[in-house]
Scaffold this motif. Sequence first.
Motif, PDB file in Angstrom:
ATOM      1  N   LEU A  20      50.740 -10.072  16.603  1.00  0.00           N
ATOM      2  CA  LEU A  20      51.103  -9.997  18.014  1.00  0.00           C
ATOM      3  C   LEU A  20      51.290 -11.418  18.523  1.00  0.00           C
ATOM      4  CD1 LEU A  20      48.661  -7.201  19.256  1.00  0.00           C
ATOM      5  CD2 LEU A  20      51.080  -6.996  18.648  1.00  0.00           C
ATOM      6  N   SER A  21      52.510 -11.749  18.933  1.00  0.00           N
ATOM      7  CA  SER A  21      52.845 -13.131  19.266  1.00  0.00           C
ATOM      8  C   SER A  21      53.123 -13.279  20.758  1.00  0.00           C
ATOM      9  CB  SER A  21      54.073 -13.588  18.472  1.00  0.00           C
ATOM     10  OG  SER A  21      53.871 -13.414  17.088  1.00  0.00           O
ATOM     11  N   ASP A  22      52.712 -14.380  21.301  1.00  0.00           N
ATOM     12  CA  ASP A  22      53.020 -14.732  22.676  1.00  0.00           C
ATOM     13  C   ASP A  22      54.512 -15.046  22.792  1.00  0.00           C
ATOM     14  OD1 ASP A  22      53.313 -17.431  24.537  1.00  0.00           O
ATOM     15  OD2 ASP A  22      52.078 -15.857  25.434  1.00  0.00           O
ATOM     16  N   ARG A  23      55.140 -14.582  23.873  1.00  0.00           N
ATOM     17  CA  ARG A  23      56.585 -14.796  24.008  1.00  0.00           C
ATOM     18  C   ARG A  23      56.947 -16.267  24.080  1.00  0.00           C
ATOM     19  NH1 ARG A  23      58.569 -10.079  28.265  1.00  0.00           N
ATOM     20  NH2 ARG A  23      58.341  -8.310  26.832  1.00  0.00           N
ATOM     21  N   GLY A  24      56.093 -17.063  24.707  1.00  0.00           N
ATOM     22  CA  GLY A  24      56.355 -18.496  24.763  1.00  0.00           C
ATOM     23  C   GLY A  24      56.327 -19.124  23.390  1.00  0.00           C
ATOM     24  N   GLU A  25      55.409 -18.686  22.558  1.00  0.00           N
ATOM     25  CA  GLU A  25      55.320 -19.180  21.189  1.00  0.00           C
ATOM     26  C   GLU A  25      56.561 -18.789  20.398  1.00  0.00           C
ATOM     27  OE1 GLU A  25      52.180 -18.962  17.406  1.00  0.00           O
ATOM     28  OE2 GLU A  25      52.158 -17.407  18.949  1.00  0.00           O
ATOM     29  N   VAL A  26      57.020 -17.555  20.609  1.00  0.00           N
ATOM     30  CA  VAL A  26      58.225 -17.094  19.919  1.00  0.00           C
ATOM     31  C   VAL A  26      59.440 -17.891  20.371  1.00  0.00           C
ATOM     32  CG1 VAL A  26      59.803 -15.144  19.620  1.00  0.00           C
ATOM     33  CG2 VAL A  26      57.329 -14.783  19.492  1.00  0.00           C
ATOM     34  N   LEU A  27      59.576 -18.126  21.671  1.00  0.00           N
ATOM     35  CA  LEU A  27      60.702 -18.905  22.177  1.00  0.00           C
ATOM     36  C   LEU A  27      60.722 -20.294  21.551  1.00  0.00           C
ATOM     37  CD1 LEU A  27      63.067 -19.468  24.075  1.00  0.00           C
ATOM     38  CD2 LEU A  27      61.403 -19.978  25.892  1.00  0.00           C
ATOM     39  N   ASP A  28      59.577 -20.940  21.491  1.00  0.00           N
ATOM     40  CA  ASP A  28      59.530 -22.271  20.872  1.00  0.00           C
ATOM     41  C   ASP A  28      59.955 -22.213  19.410  1.00  0.00           C
ATOM     42  OD1 ASP A  28      58.637 -23.299  23.249  1.00  0.00           O
ATOM     43  OD2 ASP A  28      56.533 -23.402  22.659  1.00  0.00           O
ATOM     44  N   ALA A  29      59.519 -21.172  18.700  1.00  0.00           N
ATOM     45  CA  ALA A  29      59.873 -21.041  17.277  1.00  0.00           C
ATOM     46  C   ALA A  29      61.365 -20.800  17.101  1.00  0.00           C
ATOM     47  CB  ALA A  29      59.066 -19.912  16.644  1.00  0.00           C
ATOM     48  N   LEU A  30      61.954 -19.988  17.972  1.00  0.00           N
ATOM     49  CA  LEU A  30      63.396 -19.739  17.918  1.00  0.00           C
ATOM     50  C   LEU A  30      64.170 -21.046  18.095  1.00  0.00           C
ATOM     51  CD1 LEU A  30      63.559 -16.586  20.226  1.00  0.00           C
ATOM     52  CD2 LEU A  30      63.879 -16.561  17.746  1.00  0.00           C
ATOM     53  N   MET A  31      63.764 -21.835  19.070  1.00  0.00           N
ATOM     54  CA  MET A  31      64.472 -23.083  19.348  1.00  0.00           C
ATOM     55  C   MET A  31      64.284 -24.099  18.225  1.00  0.00           C
ATOM     56  SD  MET A  31      66.062 -22.314  22.030  1.00  0.00           S
ATOM     57  CE  MET A  31      66.822 -23.913  22.236  1.00  0.00           C
ATOM     58  N   GLN A  32      63.106 -24.117  17.606  1.00  0.00           N
ATOM     59  CA  GLN A  32      62.893 -25.006  16.466  1.00  0.00           C
ATOM     60  C   GLN A  32      63.774 -24.583  15.289  1.00  0.00           C
ATOM     61  OE1 GLN A  32      58.633 -25.110  15.721  1.00  0.00           O
ATOM     62  NE2 GLN A  32      58.248 -25.486  17.899  1.00  0.00           N
ATOM     63  N   TRP A  33      63.939 -23.272  15.102  1.00  0.00           N
ATOM     64  CA  TRP A  33      64.821 -22.790  14.037  1.00  0.00           C
ATOM     65  C   TRP A  33      66.260 -23.254  14.298  1.00  0.00           C
ATOM     66  CZ3 TRP A  33      69.278 -20.119  13.287  1.00  0.00           C
ATOM     67  CH2 TRP A  33      69.518 -19.600  12.015  1.00  0.00           C
ATOM     68  N   LEU A  34      66.715 -23.117  15.537  1.00  0.00           N
ATOM     69  CA  LEU A  34      68.077 -23.546  15.872  1.00  0.00           C
ATOM     70  C   LEU A  34      68.242 -25.053  15.681  1.00  0.00           C
ATOM     71  CD1 LEU A  34      68.692 -21.351  19.051  1.00  0.00           C
ATOM     72  CD2 LEU A  34      69.949 -21.186  16.884  1.00  0.00           C
ATOM     73  N   ALA A  35      67.218 -25.818  16.006  1.00  0.00           N
ATOM     74  CA  ALA A  35      67.285 -27.271  15.787  1.00  0.00           C
ATOM     75  C   ALA A  35      67.397 -27.586  14.293  1.00  0.00           C
ATOM     76  CB  ALA A  35      66.054 -27.948  16.389  1.00  0.00           C
ATOM     77  N   ARG A  36      66.638 -26.878  13.476  1.00  0.00           N
ATOM     78  CA  ARG A  36      66.750 -27.094  12.023  1.00  0.00           C
ATOM     79  C   ARG A  36      68.137 -26.693  11.531  1.00  0.00           C
ATOM     80  NH1 ARG A  36      61.515 -24.845  12.244  1.00  0.00           N
ATOM     81  NH2 ARG A  36      62.195 -22.827  11.439  1.00  0.00           N
ATOM     82  N   ALA A  37      68.680 -25.600  12.094  1.00  0.00           N
ATOM     83  CA  ALA A  37      70.019 -25.154  11.703  1.00  0.00           C
ATOM     84  C   ALA A  37      71.075 -26.189  12.069  1.00  0.00           C
ATOM     85  CB  ALA A  37      70.330 -23.814  12.356  1.00  0.00           C
ATOM     86  N   PHE A 363      70.654 -15.490  21.101  1.00  0.00           N
ATOM     87  CA  PHE A 363      70.616 -14.487  22.160  1.00  0.00           C
ATOM     88  C   PHE A 363      69.190 -14.051  22.489  1.00  0.00           C
ATOM     89  CE2 PHE A 363      75.208 -13.728  21.100  1.00  0.00           C
ATOM     90  CZ  PHE A 363      75.698 -14.067  22.356  1.00  0.00           C
ATOM     91  N   LEU A 364      68.309 -14.019  21.500  1.00  0.00           N
ATOM     92  CA  LEU A 364      66.917 -13.705  21.814  1.00  0.00           C
ATOM     93  C   LEU A 364      66.289 -14.842  22.623  1.00  0.00           C
ATOM     94  CD1 LEU A 364      64.488 -11.885  21.728  1.00  0.00           C
ATOM     95  CD2 LEU A 364      63.915 -12.824  19.480  1.00  0.00           C
ATOM     96  N   ALA A 365      66.613 -16.080  22.270  1.00  0.00           N
ATOM     97  CA  ALA A 365      66.114 -17.210  23.066  1.00  0.00           C
ATOM     98  C   ALA A 365      66.604 -17.105  24.505  1.00  0.00           C
ATOM     99  CB  ALA A 365      66.556 -18.532  22.440  1.00  0.00           C
ATOM    100  N   ASP A 366      67.867 -16.760  24.692  1.00  0.00           N
ATOM    101  CA  ASP A 366      68.414 -16.592  26.043  1.00  0.00           C
ATOM    102  C   ASP A 366      67.660 -15.510  26.811  1.00  0.00           C
ATOM    103  OD1 ASP A 366      70.342 -18.538  25.701  1.00  0.00           O
ATOM    104  OD2 ASP A 366      71.967 -17.126  25.292  1.00  0.00           O
ATOM    105  N   ALA A 367      67.390 -14.398  26.132  1.00  0.00           N
ATOM    106  CA  ALA A 367      66.683 -13.296  26.787  1.00  0.00           C
ATOM    107  C   ALA A 367      65.281 -13.729  27.211  1.00  0.00           C
ATOM    108  CB  ALA A 367      66.609 -12.091  25.859  1.00  0.00           C
ATOM    109  N   LEU A 368      64.587 -14.455  26.348  1.00  0.00           N
ATOM    110  CA  LEU A 368      63.241 -14.917  26.696  1.00  0.00           C
ATOM    111  C   LEU A 368      63.274 -15.946  27.820  1.00  0.00           C
ATOM    112  CD1 LEU A 368      61.651 -15.120  23.129  1.00  0.00           C
ATOM    113  CD2 LEU A 368      61.155 -13.453  24.922  1.00  0.00           C
TER     114      LEU A 368
END
Length: 374
Positions: A20-37, A363-368
């Motif tokens: 069970l993940s905090d949405r803020g934690e997930v948003l940060d992880a999504l953005m870090q993935w995009l930065a690596r990409a 798009f998930l980052a945008d939604a969050l």
Amino acid sequence: MMHDAWSVALRDRLPWPRRLSDRGEVLDALMQWLARAQDVTGCGGVSAYYDLRHGRWAEAYPETTGYIIPTFFDYAAYSGREEYRERALKMADWETQIQLPEGAIQAGTLGAPLVVPTIFNTGQVLFGWARAYRETQHPSYADSMRRAADWLVSVQDEDGAWRKHPSPFARPGINAYNTRAAFALIAAAQALGVERYAEAASRNVAWAMSTALPNGWLPDNCLEEPDKPLTHTIAYSIRGILEVSAAMKNTEGLAAAVRMARGVAAAQRSDGSIPGRLDRQWQPQVRWSCMTGNAQMALVWMRLAEVTAEKIFRENATKAIGFCVRQIDLDSPNDGVRGGMKGSYPFDGPYMRHRYPNWATKFLADALLLVQTF
């Protein structure tokens, strides 16, 4: 824990406990993935996807890099991390460097076998230049934006459709989801104060609406199978109709977007997911789910909740976001997996099989981000 493609697909099918993940934690992880990409390409653009089965990143993708730019600006403002603003500008500069002589953007990834101007891809990069110009007022972004928008208007048919310059990597023929390119013309019109861009956007949405069935379903609205389109392209078309209509104060267009959004909502499952393909009666045609479509529809429903004040749309969005968030692996040692969004659920579904596409993650980052400010 196993991290190969087979084990991820198996995990999706079994009732294994999920973190069970905090949405803020997930948003940060999504953005870090995009930065690596972005970093793996070495050019400023963002890798199209990570392929887990083959253990490799794809080349930079001009189309989706274009609409990732606003996401990075939004996240920089939300988080206070200036790095993401700098990354967004690096993307915008790269898009200017690869813009074709006529002002358009190519289909496919960098290094694609065919380098041809394409309607949809050009529209998506307009979003990036428009935002970069708003942020900086730099004339190079205005110039690129104007050349791209002028090209889109010049190749539009009189009835508002775009029949020329489709992607060679999608089903040939007309595409209703080009309303998303019309939405981009609205962004250009607002940034540059050019009314004819907004008029062209309105013509395209009017054409798309003229083809719709009474229940709102649009023909010619899929990359591959127009009789049962992907929720990904359905969401593209709804968002285009919604945003152009909202900007132009077109109540008929807003009503069309509502009809379509309700059709998709009727197919939403109790866990928040949406079947990956829907027929002309909005009936599910597959069991798997297109993760990009889930995230996009969350955005559509959230925007409709804002525009129409119908609370049910926020409930639909909340369920879709919850489903998407539960699919994000925050603990994988693999940089291509950790924080990325799958193409399909289960992972071996046919849309972007065994891959983590950058547009799903975006798009998930945008939604969050939208949830944080709603």
